[in-house]
Design an enzyme around this catalytic site. Structure first.
Site, PDB file in Angstrom:
ATOM      1  N   HIS A 142      59.327  20.508  80.572  1.00 34.16           N
ATOM      2  CA  HIS A 142      59.494  19.219  79.902  1.00 34.16           C
ATOM      3  C   HIS A 142      59.033  19.340  78.448  1.00 34.16           C
ATOM      4  CE1 HIS A 142      60.415  17.111  83.634  1.00 34.16           C
ATOM      5  NE2 HIS A 142      59.506  17.896  84.188  1.00 34.16           N
TER       6      HIS A 142
ATOM      7  N   LYS B 100      47.172  38.945  84.474  1.00 34.77           N
ATOM      8  CA  LYS B 100      46.884  40.021  83.534  1.00 34.77           C
ATOM      9  C   LYS B 100      46.978  41.367  84.244  1.00 34.77           C
ATOM     10  CE  LYS B 100      43.930  37.207  80.720  1.00 34.77           C
ATOM     11  NZ  LYS B 100      42.670  36.856  80.234  1.00 34.77           N
TER      12      LYS B 100
ATOM     13  N   ASN C 146      60.400  35.677 101.282  1.00 37.99           N
ATOM     14  CA  ASN C 146      59.742  35.132 102.452  1.00 37.99           C
ATOM     15  C   ASN C 146      59.783  33.601 102.406  1.00 37.99           C
ATOM     16  OD1 ASN C 146      58.099  35.042 104.814  1.00 37.99           O
ATOM     17  ND2 ASN C 146      57.144  36.963 104.184  1.00 37.99           N
TER      18      ASN C 146
END
Length: 183
Positions: free
Chosen positions: A113, A178, A83
């Site tokens: 990074h 979770k 989408n």
């Protein structure tokens, strides 16, 4: 070892290398054209995706505004739908299975990074692959972090930040994401 190999192997590399800057510019050009091409011109859109991705299956449809970092590390299966406002930063491999759905503003990120501030200032980064199994649905505003695998048939609830692997056949939500239910 060339830069693409370093990226794919999770080695540290400099994000400011001319070859990578050129690759990002090429991807921006293709995605800009893709985002401007009308839905009615499916053939042109498909040609642009074929030029951009390493591989893709049948029936790929991505709403604008779509962004990638390079495109050459993206492999998409059959019947993929993303989408509006999807972002895939593909410094490492991104593998998306068959029949996968992305809600609006899904972000898949393979790059990170380094933690050392001096090395980070020089542009040092590393990347880890992301794998999304068959028949996965990522709800709106889901973020998938580097190195994550999401198992087949799973659903990731809107607004979730996926920082660790998610098994197959579950519903998972939250920040960090979770498992809340088996399917």
């Amino acid at each position: 070892m060339d830069l693409k190999e370093k990226m794919r192997l999770g080695e540290i590399y400099c994000d400011f290398e001319p070859e990578l800057l050129k690759g990002r510019e090429a991807a921006k050009k293709i995605t800009r054209l893709y985002n401007l091409t009308t839905d009615a011109d499916k053939e042109s859109r498909d040609q642009l995706l074929d030029e951009l991705f390493e591989s893709r299956g049948e029936n790929t449809f991505i709403e604008p505004n779509f962004r990638v970092e390079y495109g050459f590390n993206i492999n998409v299966g059959d019947n993929f739908f993303a989408n509006y406002d999807a972002i895939i930063l593909d410094c490492a491999k991104v593998t998306i299975g068959d029949d996968v759905l992305f809600g609006p503003r899904v972000g898949v990120y393979t790059a990170n990074h380094v933690t050392d501030p001096e090395a980070r200032a020089k542009g040092d980064v590393y990347a880890l692959p992301v794998t999304i199994g068959d028949r996965v649905w990522l709800g709106a505003n889901v973020i998938v972090n580097p190195g994550v695998t999401i198992g087949e048939n799973s659903i990731i609830g809107s607004g979730s930040v996926v920082t660790k692997d998610i098994p197959s056949n579950v519903i998972a939500v939250g920040n960090p994401c979770k498992v809340i239910k088996k399917i």
